[in-house]
Motif scaffolding. Structure first.
Motif, mmCIF file in Angstrom:
data_model
loop_
_atom_site.group_PDB
_atom_site.id
_atom_site.type_symbol
_atom_site.label_atom_id
_atom_site.label_comp_id
_atom_site.label_asym_id
_atom_site.label_seq_id
_atom_site.Cartn_x
_atom_site.Cartn_y
_atom_site.Cartn_z
ATOM 1 N N ASP A 301 26.198 39.157 44.049
ATOM 2 C CA ASP A 301 27.500 39.724 43.692
ATOM 3 C C ASP A 301 28.148 40.234 44.978
ATOM 4 O O ASP A 301 27.789 41.305 45.486
ATOM 5 C CB ASP A 301 27.323 40.866 42.691
ATOM 6 C CG ASP A 301 28.652 41.360 42.129
ATOM 7 O OD1 ASP A 301 29.661 41.266 42.848
ATOM 8 O OD2 ASP A 301 28.682 41.850 40.996
ATOM 9 N N GLU A 302 29.047 39.450 45.510
ATOM 10 C CA GLU A 302 29.661 39.790 46.795
ATOM 11 C C GLU A 302 30.513 41.058 46.707
ATOM 12 O O GLU A 302 30.575 41.838 47.659
ATOM 13 C CB GLU A 302 30.522 38.623 47.292
ATOM 14 C CG GLU A 302 29.736 37.347 47.573
ATOM 15 C CD GLU A 302 28.777 37.521 48.740
ATOM 16 O OE1 GLU A 302 28.903 38.517 49.488
ATOM 17 O OE2 GLU A 302 27.898 36.655 48.909
ATOM 18 N N LYS A 303 31.171 41.271 45.567
ATOM 19 C CA LYS A 303 32.017 42.450 45.431
ATOM 20 C C LYS A 303 31.196 43.729 45.467
ATOM 21 O O LYS A 303 31.631 44.738 46.020
ATOM 22 C CB LYS A 303 32.811 42.375 44.126
ATOM 23 C CG LYS A 303 33.846 41.254 44.107
ATOM 24 C CD LYS A 303 34.635 41.258 42.804
ATOM 25 C CE LYS A 303 35.686 40.154 42.804
ATOM 26 N NZ LYS A 303 36.462 40.130 41.529
ATOM 27 N N ARG A 304 30.022 43.694 44.849
ATOM 28 C CA ARG A 304 29.151 44.879 44.846
ATOM 29 C C ARG A 304 28.166 44.872 46.004
ATOM 30 O O ARG A 304 27.418 45.824 46.182
ATOM 31 C CB ARG A 304 28.387 44.963 43.528
ATOM 32 C CG ARG A 304 29.258 45.230 42.302
ATOM 33 C CD ARG A 304 28.361 45.376 41.069
ATOM 34 N NE ARG A 304 29.104 45.748 39.885
ATOM 35 C CZ ARG A 304 29.644 44.891 39.043
ATOM 36 N NH1 ARG A 304 29.533 43.586 39.273
ATOM 37 N NH2 ARG A 304 30.297 45.298 37.967
ATOM 38 N N ASN A 305 28.130 43.750 46.758
ATOM 39 C CA ASN A 305 27.189 43.600 47.867
ATOM 40 C C ASN A 305 25.752 43.832 47.375
ATOM 41 O O ASN A 305 24.995 44.605 47.943
ATOM 42 C CB ASN A 305 27.520 44.579 49.008
ATOM 43 C CG ASN A 305 26.740 44.251 50.273
ATOM 44 O OD1 ASN A 305 26.406 43.093 50.530
ATOM 45 N ND2 ASN A 305 26.436 45.276 51.054
ATOM 46 N N SER A 326 29.901 41.643 34.026
ATOM 47 C CA SER A 326 31.262 41.203 34.317
ATOM 48 C C SER A 326 32.244 42.348 34.052
ATOM 49 O O SER A 326 32.353 42.846 32.931
ATOM 50 C CB SER A 326 31.625 40.007 33.431
ATOM 51 O OG SER A 326 33.006 39.732 33.512
ATOM 52 N N ARG A 327 32.943 42.779 35.097
ATOM 53 C CA ARG A 327 33.936 43.850 34.927
ATOM 54 C C ARG A 327 35.086 43.381 34.041
ATOM 55 O O ARG A 327 35.659 44.161 33.273
ATOM 56 C CB ARG A 327 34.464 44.284 36.299
ATOM 57 C CG ARG A 327 33.394 44.926 37.181
ATOM 58 C CD ARG A 327 33.959 45.327 38.527
ATOM 59 N NE ARG A 327 32.954 45.953 39.372
ATOM 60 C CZ ARG A 327 33.179 46.355 40.621
ATOM 61 N NH1 ARG A 327 34.391 46.197 41.148
ATOM 62 N NH2 ARG A 327 32.220 46.914 41.329
#
Length: 354
Positions: A301-305, A326-327
């Motif tokens: 998950d790149e957004k949350r690293n 999934s947000r």
């Protein structure tokens, strides 16, 4: 190999021996056994050590070690299996060289699920989870699922265990207008010889151990003598914990299980009971370095690293893992709930106004 020949193993449990100068004996801190110099040399003969070293060298010569420069993961494969992508972060991995060190397993449980069956189990599992992002289970992502043999120490042990407990029995009765209470106190002692079969402990660091505990147990009956062909087509994780590293953990589990077994022999008629003393002495033990099958699928998950790891027991099919959320799906749910509540409150407000 000179360092290996200078390390002597306990004839009873296989742990490392230390020399006690005061007693002039070799002692084992794990099973508390004591041996003379002659007994140690007899059990650790040069011929036996040479045979073990030869087996290790033959195994290591057929194995390649790979390292991921991105996440640091190390895997090993046989000479017929080429590792090209890290099973954890999916980055390219590079050949480090031939495997070195004492890594030859004694036991193995072969994979009971092939890749297609593992993917099917994964889809059944993830489709029950409402908020998992679709990108986690698209075909291209699921095809990255990897079969990996993970290292474990499998231990049999015979113990002499005991517990001491304090118990009470409370009796209450009434005579006329008076109520009487009698409390009787008991000292309880239980002792017995207990055999433990196939205690399984991950031979990896804490991060991997926690992940693997979620897919235990493996059935003891499935263990087979190690054979190289079972590794063909699969990778294997390199162990980083030796027997001495897990002795304290294993001893704690033996103490805990022994207490539970001995407690079960105490009558349930006591009002209260508290164990205040316990001890388990390991009389002897047998250790097998074993490779056990796991299917692994990771998601970045790149957004949350953050990396999410899904694992499946390669023999029983039991699954475990922290799944991404999934947000967008969560927001959609909250929006639907908010809309429904708004409509409900509007309806209630209209009824009240009338």
């Amino acid at each position: 190999m000179s360092e290996q020949t200078a390390t002597y193993e306990c004839p009873n449990c296989g742990a490392s021996l230390t020399f006690n100068a005061a007693e002039q004996l070799f002692t084992c801190e794990f099973c508390l056994s004591k041996f003379t110099r002659e007994q140690v040399l007899s059990a650790n003969s040069e011929e036996k050590i040479r045979e073990q070293e030869a087996a290790e060298e033959a195994f290591n010569a057929q194995m390649n070690e790979y390292e991921c420069k991105h996440c640091g993961a190390h895997v090993i494969t046989d000479e017929h299996t080429v590792a090209s992508e890290c099973a954890y972060c999916h980055n390219p991995i590079v050949l480090v060289g031939r495997l070195s060190g004492e890594m030859k397993p004694q036991k193995i449980i072969p994979f009971g699920y092939d890749k297609a069956a593992a993917e099917e189990v994964f889809f059944k599992f993830v489709k029950k989870k409402w908020f998992v992002p679709k990108s986690f289970f698209v075909k291209e992502q699921v095809e990255k699922i990897a079969g990996i043999y993970y290292p474990f120490w499998v231990t049999d042990a015979n113990t002499d265990s005991r517990i001491q407990a304090h118990a009470t029995k409370v009796r209450t009765w009434r005579t006329g207008n008076r109520e009487y209470t009698e409390t009787s106190h008991f000292e309880i002692y239980r002792r017995g010889k207990i055999h433990f079969e196939d205690l399984t402990t991950a031979a990896l660091s804490d991060a991997d151990k926690k992940m693997l505990e979620g897919i235990l147990p493996y059935p003891s009956a499935a263990l087979e003598d190690f054979s190289m062909p079972y590794l063909s087509g699969y990778a294997a994780k390199k162990r980083n914990l030796e027997r001495d590293d897990i002795k304290a953990e294993l001893k704690g589990r033996i103490d805990h299980y022994s207490e539970r077994i001995l407690r079960a022999t105490i009558s349930a008629s006591y009002t209260t009971m508290k164990v205040y003393g316990r001890e388990s002495r390991v009389l002897n033990s047998h250790w097998d370095y074993s490779l056990l099958p796991v299917w692994v699928l990771t998601y970045r998950d790149e957004k949350r690293n953050k990396n999410y790891v899904y694992t499946m027991n390669g023999h029983t099919g039991k699954v475990h893992g922290e799944l991404p959320v999934s947000r967008w799906k969560l927001a959609a749910l909250f929006g639907a709930v908010a809309t429904a509540l708004t409509g409900l409150f509007t309806l209630i407000g209209g009824l009240i106004a009338k």
